[in-house]
Scaffold this motif. Structure first.
Motif, PDB file in Angstrom:
ATOM      1  N   PHE A 277     -14.610  -6.509  96.641  1.00 35.72           N
ATOM      2  CA  PHE A 277     -13.605  -7.707  96.835  1.00 35.72           C
ATOM      3  C   PHE A 277     -12.802  -7.859  95.574  1.00 35.72           C
ATOM      4  O   PHE A 277     -13.408  -7.428  94.492  1.00 35.72           O
ATOM      5  CB  PHE A 277     -14.710  -9.044  97.041  1.00 35.72           C
ATOM      6  N   THR A 278     -11.659  -8.097  95.574  1.00 35.75           N
ATOM      7  CA  THR A 278     -10.787  -8.340  94.778  1.00 35.75           C
ATOM      8  C   THR A 278      -9.878  -9.505  95.050  1.00 35.75           C
ATOM      9  O   THR A 278      -9.416  -9.864  96.007  1.00 35.75           O
ATOM     10  CB  THR A 278      -9.749  -7.453  94.287  1.00 35.75           C
ATOM     11  N   SER A 279      -9.871 -10.578  93.963  1.00 34.07           N
ATOM     12  CA  SER A 279      -8.952 -11.534  94.015  1.00 34.07           C
ATOM     13  C   SER A 279      -7.865 -11.568  93.179  1.00 34.07           C
ATOM     14  O   SER A 279      -7.873 -11.512  92.010  1.00 34.07           O
ATOM     15  CB  SER A 279      -9.696 -13.035  93.977  1.00 34.07           C
ATOM     16  N   VAL A 280      -6.622 -11.869  93.728  1.00 33.61           N
ATOM     17  CA  VAL A 280      -5.485 -11.739  93.075  1.00 33.61           C
ATOM     18  C   VAL A 280      -4.514 -12.909  92.992  1.00 33.61           C
ATOM     19  O   VAL A 280      -4.542 -13.660  94.085  1.00 33.61           O
ATOM     20  CB  VAL A 280      -4.654 -10.383  92.826  1.00 33.61           C
ATOM     21  N   GLU A 281      -3.761 -13.306  91.997  1.00 30.51           N
ATOM     22  CA  GLU A 281      -2.711 -14.269  92.024  1.00 30.51           C
ATOM     23  C   GLU A 281      -1.607 -13.728  93.035  1.00 30.51           C
ATOM     24  O   GLU A 281      -1.415 -12.503  93.149  1.00 30.51           O
ATOM     25  CB  GLU A 281      -2.092 -14.484  90.737  1.00 30.51           C
ATOM     26  N   SER A 282      -0.807 -14.337  93.583  1.00 30.09           N
ATOM     27  CA  SER A 282       0.199 -14.301  94.537  1.00 30.09           C
ATOM     28  C   SER A 282       1.536 -13.549  93.572  1.00 30.09           C
ATOM     29  O   SER A 282       2.474 -14.183  93.501  1.00 30.09           O
ATOM     30  CB  SER A 282       0.855 -15.421  95.384  1.00 30.09           C
ATOM     31  N   ARG A 283       1.393 -12.388  93.242  1.00 25.35           N
ATOM     32  CA  ARG A 283       2.328 -11.669  92.426  1.00 25.35           C
ATOM     33  C   ARG A 283       2.366 -10.390  92.949  1.00 25.35           C
ATOM     34  O   ARG A 283       1.366  -9.883  93.066  1.00 25.35           O
ATOM     35  CB  ARG A 283       2.189 -11.828  90.856  1.00 25.35           C
TER      36      ARG A 283
ATOM     37  N   ILE B  55      -9.169  -7.708  99.996  1.00 20.13           N
ATOM     38  CA  ILE B  55      -8.314  -8.494  98.660  1.00 20.13           C
ATOM     39  C   ILE B  55      -7.889  -9.852  99.050  1.00 20.13           C
ATOM     40  O   ILE B  55      -7.075  -9.868 100.137  1.00 20.13           O
ATOM     41  CB  ILE B  55      -7.097  -7.468  98.504  1.00 20.13           C
ATOM     42  N   GLU B  56      -8.055 -10.688  98.419  1.00 16.48           N
ATOM     43  CA  GLU B  56      -7.843 -12.117  98.738  1.00 16.48           C
ATOM     44  C   GLU B  56      -6.404 -12.198  97.743  1.00 16.48           C
ATOM     45  O   GLU B  56      -6.258 -11.868  96.605  1.00 16.48           O
ATOM     46  CB  GLU B  56      -8.839 -13.074  98.089  1.00 16.48           C
ATOM     47  N   ILE B  57      -5.220 -12.954  98.350  1.00 13.85           N
ATOM     48  CA  ILE B  57      -4.202 -13.503  97.703  1.00 13.85           C
ATOM     49  C   ILE B  57      -4.103 -14.769  97.455  1.00 13.85           C
ATOM     50  O   ILE B  57      -4.100 -15.568  98.453  1.00 13.85           O
ATOM     51  CB  ILE B  57      -2.726 -12.829  98.251  1.00 13.85           C
ATOM     52  N   ARG B  58      -4.335 -15.441  96.293  1.00 17.64           N
ATOM     53  CA  ARG B  58      -4.521 -16.778  96.284  1.00 17.64           C
ATOM     54  C   ARG B  58      -3.172 -17.417  96.339  1.00 17.64           C
ATOM     55  O   ARG B  58      -2.347 -17.540  95.388  1.00 17.64           O
ATOM     56  CB  ARG B  58      -5.133 -17.143  94.978  1.00 17.64           C
TER      57      ARG B  58
END
Length: 524
Positions: free
Chosen positions: A495-501, A519-522
């Motif tokens: 799992f990886t969570s990233v900002e919406s960039r 992968i989550e895009i916040r």
């Protein structure tokens, strides 16, 4: 060796080139499963029958072969109907094989397990349905089933076998003779060529029926100096080509390009609203003078046209090519103007769309040549309006046509099985994920290189915005999202969570991976 009908049916699938079956066994289909060991067919177990049929859909789109699903009588089949309807909307060949209760009970209302009043009649409202009600029917019915899958407009086909027929002894299936592809009518081809040769400015509309015709499409487009407008299901054709216009015909810029043409060549496109008028504005350019190519005579008859060619897109384009007069005008300039204007138009439709498109492009750039399989979520909507994918047939989703939420995970799994080793991205919203979250576990079971990218905006943002625009109080649009890190752990997925960039997403996708991941895009 004596075979049961169920075993012989499986052998008949194998003899017709089937390699994979997606299915959930039940007491009504045990005889089908007797035939699987030693058959050479791979069986993949989804978590829901809808997922089985979505997997068959994704497999078919990527492999070019019919996707096959085994489901039980009654609820198994009704669970699959949504996915079958999606396949019908997008012309995807799919065979769903189910059981049905014993022959003497049909239509009697006896309260049997999984009973429906008339299962076949229910399915026939959607697609062809065939029955094997005696062992000697197996061979002729299989021939009918595959004729329905292989001729005319592709789509779903249903086959049911009563439980008291499945165990009966049956003869081993015969090896079928391959059907010769239907050639386009020479007179229609000559007429089409004459119309195109006398036009000063041609525009080509390419739909999903052209997605396997890239080489012939490029040759014809270059011969005619014609910009090529790609609908959603044709994206990936002519990637980066000067004549490529990867923009929805619903956009004003694309419509202006079409309106300025002297002649339109429409290839494998149903000219449906979700591609050509998704905002229901009307005023689409007049296409009554078009040259139209399609496999389906019913589809050809639905719109006025100057010339109709009933044929596969590749066959029609190859027949046309030697008859076309080369010309060099300003096709590339017209295409470039349309591309620039269409992309600029996105911001006027929604201020967040340019960013959403940039996120999709970051996925393409991070994993070149990957398949991007979408659900109904905001970045997918933006990409359907304007996006140039880098692989023919490598961008598809359920956000046009039937528009089934929860499509993405199953379809991505089927796509990955059809293209072993190829990176696959499933782009899905947090709301859509909860329609079919359990299917992610299948990717783990099969150790598939699928990256599930979740656009997490904590609800049904697109619907909430539509309610606001319509002055309706926003209601029912904030289902709580999964705690994605814990959910990924439950599925044994990294799992990886990233900002919406875009840069953050590119870095996450570029990290080494040997199997499925999330992968989550916040998105906020």
């Amino acid at each position: 060796m004596s075979l049961s009908v169920g075993q012989a049916l499986v052998a008949g699938l194998k003899s017709r080139g089937v390699e994979v079956v997606f299915g959930i066994p039940g007491v009504h289909t045990i005889e089908l499963y007797r035939g699987l060991p030693g058959s050479g067919l791979r069986h993949v177990t989804p978590r829901h029958e809808q997922g089985a049929a979505f997997m068959a859909d994704g497999y078919a789109r990527v492999s070019g072969k019919p996707g096959v699903a085994f489901v039980i009588t009654g609820p198994g089949l009704t669970n699959a109907l949504t996915a079958m309807a999606q396949a019908r909307a997008d012309s995807v060949p799919m065979l769903v094989i189910s059981g049905v209760n014993r022959r003497a009970s049909l239509g009697q209302g006896l309260g049997l397990l999984h009973e429906l009043p008339d299962q076949a009649a229910m399915v026939r409202a959607l697609c062809p349905s065939f029955q094997i009600t005696a062992p000697e029917m197996l061979e002729p019915v299989l021939a009918q089933v595959f004729a329905a899958l292989d001729s005319g407009r592709p789509g779903p086909v249903h086959l049911e076998v009563p439980t008291d027929v499945m165990p009966l002894p049956a003869a081993p299936p015969r090896l079928p003779s391959p059907a010769a592809p239907k050639a386009p009518d020479p007179g229609a081809v000559a007429e089409a060529a004459a119309l195109l040769n006398t036009a000063g400015r041609v525009v080509i509309l390419a739909g999903g029926g052209a997605r396997r015709a890239e080489t012939a499409l490029r040759q014809v487009a270059e011969r005619l100096d014609a910009p090529v407008v790609l609908t959603t299901n044709a994206r990936g054709l002519l990637h980066g080509h000067p004549l490529c216009v990867p923009a929805s015909p619903s956009l004003d810029a694309t419509r202006a390009l079409i309106a300025a043409a002297d002649r339109v060549l429409a290839l494998g496109t149903e000219l449906g609203q979700t591609d050509y008028d998704m905002y229901v504005r009307g005023n689409f350019p007049d296409l009554s003078g078009m040259v139209r190519v399609d496999l389906c005579p019913l589809q050809l008859a639905r719109h006025a046209a100057a010339c109709r060619v009933e044929a596969d897109s590749t066959a029609a384009l190859l027949a046309l090519l030697p008859r076309l007069r080369p010309r060099q005008a300003a096709g590339a300039d017209h295409a470039a103007t349309a591309r620039a204007a269409a992309r600029a138009e996105l911001a006027g439709l929604h201020p967040a769309m340019p960013h959403q498109l940039a996120m999709v492009e970051a996925m393409r750039d991070a994993l070149p040549g990957a398949l991007i399989v979408g659900d109904s979520t905001q970045p997918v909507y933006a990409g359907n309006l304007f996006y140039d994918h880098d692989r023919p047939g490598g961008w598809f989703n359920a956000a046009t046509g039937f528009g089934a939420l929860g499509y993405g995970p199953g379809a991505a799994i089927g796509a990955s099985i059809a293209a072993p080793g190829l990176p696959v991205i499933c782009l899905i919203g947090d709301g859509g994920l909860q329609f079919s979250a359990a299917e992610l576990r299948v990717a783990r079971d099969e150790n598939l290189p699928v990256t599930f990218v979740v656009w997490n905006n904590a609800g049904y943002r697109e619907i909430a915005e539509a309610m606001t625009a319509a002055a309706v109080p926003v209601t029912g649009c904030t289902p709580s999202p999964l705690r994605l890190e814990a959910f990924a752990a439950a599925c044994d997925l990294p799992f990886t969570s990233v900002e919406s960039r875009p840069d953050a997403l590119r870095a996450a996708l570029a990290a080494p991976a040997t199997g499925p991941r999330l992968i989550e895009i916040r998105a906020g």
